[in-house]
Design a protein around this motif. Structure first.
Motif, mmCIF file in Angstrom:
data_model
loop_
_atom_site.group_PDB
_atom_site.id
_atom_site.type_symbol
_atom_site.label_atom_id
_atom_site.label_comp_id
_atom_site.label_asym_id
_atom_site.label_seq_id
_atom_site.Cartn_x
_atom_site.Cartn_y
_atom_site.Cartn_z
ATOM 1 N N ILE A 88 0.832 -1.201 0.000
ATOM 2 C CA ILE A 88 0.000 0.000 0.000
ATOM 3 C C ILE A 88 0.867 1.252 0.000
ATOM 4 N N MET A 89 1.934 1.249 0.785
ATOM 5 C CA MET A 89 2.820 2.415 0.816
ATOM 6 C C MET A 89 3.573 2.578 -0.506
ATOM 7 N N ALA A 90 3.902 1.484 -1.182
ATOM 8 C CA ALA A 90 4.544 1.574 -2.500
ATOM 9 C C ALA A 90 3.572 2.166 -3.519
ATOM 10 N N ILE A 91 2.317 1.762 -3.452
ATOM 11 C CA ILE A 91 1.298 2.330 -4.329
ATOM 12 C C ILE A 91 1.127 3.815 -4.034
ATOM 13 N N PHE A 92 1.134 4.171 -2.747
ATOM 14 C CA PHE A 92 1.055 5.583 -2.354
ATOM 15 C C PHE A 92 2.223 6.372 -2.931
ATOM 16 N N LEU A 93 3.403 5.812 -2.865
ATOM 17 C CA LEU A 93 4.574 6.477 -3.441
ATOM 18 C C LEU A 93 4.396 6.662 -4.950
ATOM 19 N N GLY A 94 3.859 5.664 -5.614
ATOM 20 C CA GLY A 94 3.583 5.782 -7.044
ATOM 21 C C GLY A 94 2.594 6.894 -7.345
ATOM 22 N N TYR A 95 1.521 6.986 -6.541
ATOM 23 C CA TYR A 95 0.551 8.065 -6.723
ATOM 24 C C TYR A 95 1.202 9.428 -6.515
ATOM 25 N N ILE A 96 2.024 9.558 -5.492
ATOM 26 C CA ILE A 96 2.677 10.832 -5.195
ATOM 27 C C ILE A 96 3.638 11.216 -6.326
ATOM 28 N N ILE A 97 4.390 10.259 -6.832
ATOM 29 C CA ILE A 97 5.311 10.538 -7.941
ATOM 30 C C ILE A 97 4.532 10.958 -9.181
ATOM 31 N N LYS A 98 3.419 10.282 -9.449
ATOM 32 C CA LYS A 98 2.585 10.634 -10.604
ATOM 33 C C LYS A 98 2.033 12.049 -10.468
ATOM 34 N N ILE A 99 1.588 12.413 -9.285
ATOM 35 C CA ILE A 99 1.097 13.769 -9.045
ATOM 36 C C ILE A 99 2.223 14.773 -9.221
ATOM 37 N N PHE A 100 3.398 14.457 -8.713
ATOM 38 C CA PHE A 100 4.549 15.363 -8.823
ATOM 39 C C PHE A 100 4.954 15.581 -10.273
ATOM 40 N N ILE A 101 4.944 14.514 -11.055
ATOM 41 C CA ILE A 101 5.323 14.632 -12.460
ATOM 42 C C ILE A 101 4.280 15.425 -13.239
#
Length: 106
Positions: A88-101
């Protein structure tokens, strides 16, 4: 006492009922974990013993600590839930990176 577990489960159910998206669930779990870690930091670094004792008595230090608290007697379940949390935290990191990009404003 199971108050912390009950409150977390009820909050997760409410988030799932109202938002009905997996991303909302992931963000909620991440928010809860970050909030608990901030409170643990405050507990460890505050000079007021009463406040630190209150935080230490009623709130776990993180979601992992909550998982360990209630599943320590079943090691396999504890391990599975910890890995689910890491996922879940890895998915959260993916969401955050996608938002940042997507922002592209550095």
């Amino acid at each position: 006492m199971y108050i912390d577990l009950i409150v977390l489960i009820i909050a997760v159910i409410i988030v799932i009922m109202f938002f009905k998206r997996f991303s909302s669930f992931v963000f909620f779990i991440a928010i809860i974990d970050i909030f608990l870690r901030i409170l643990a930091f405050i507990k460890n670094n505050i000079g007021l013993r009463d406040v630190a004792a209150l935080i230490g008595k009623y709130l776990p230090e993180s979601v992992i600590a909550l998982i360990e608290k209630y599943t320590y007697s079943i090691p396999l379940l504890c391990t599975i839930l910890k890995w689910c949390f890491v996922g879940i935290m890895a998915i959260f990191l993916g969401y955050i990176i996608k938002i940042f990009i997507r922002k592209k404003k550095i």
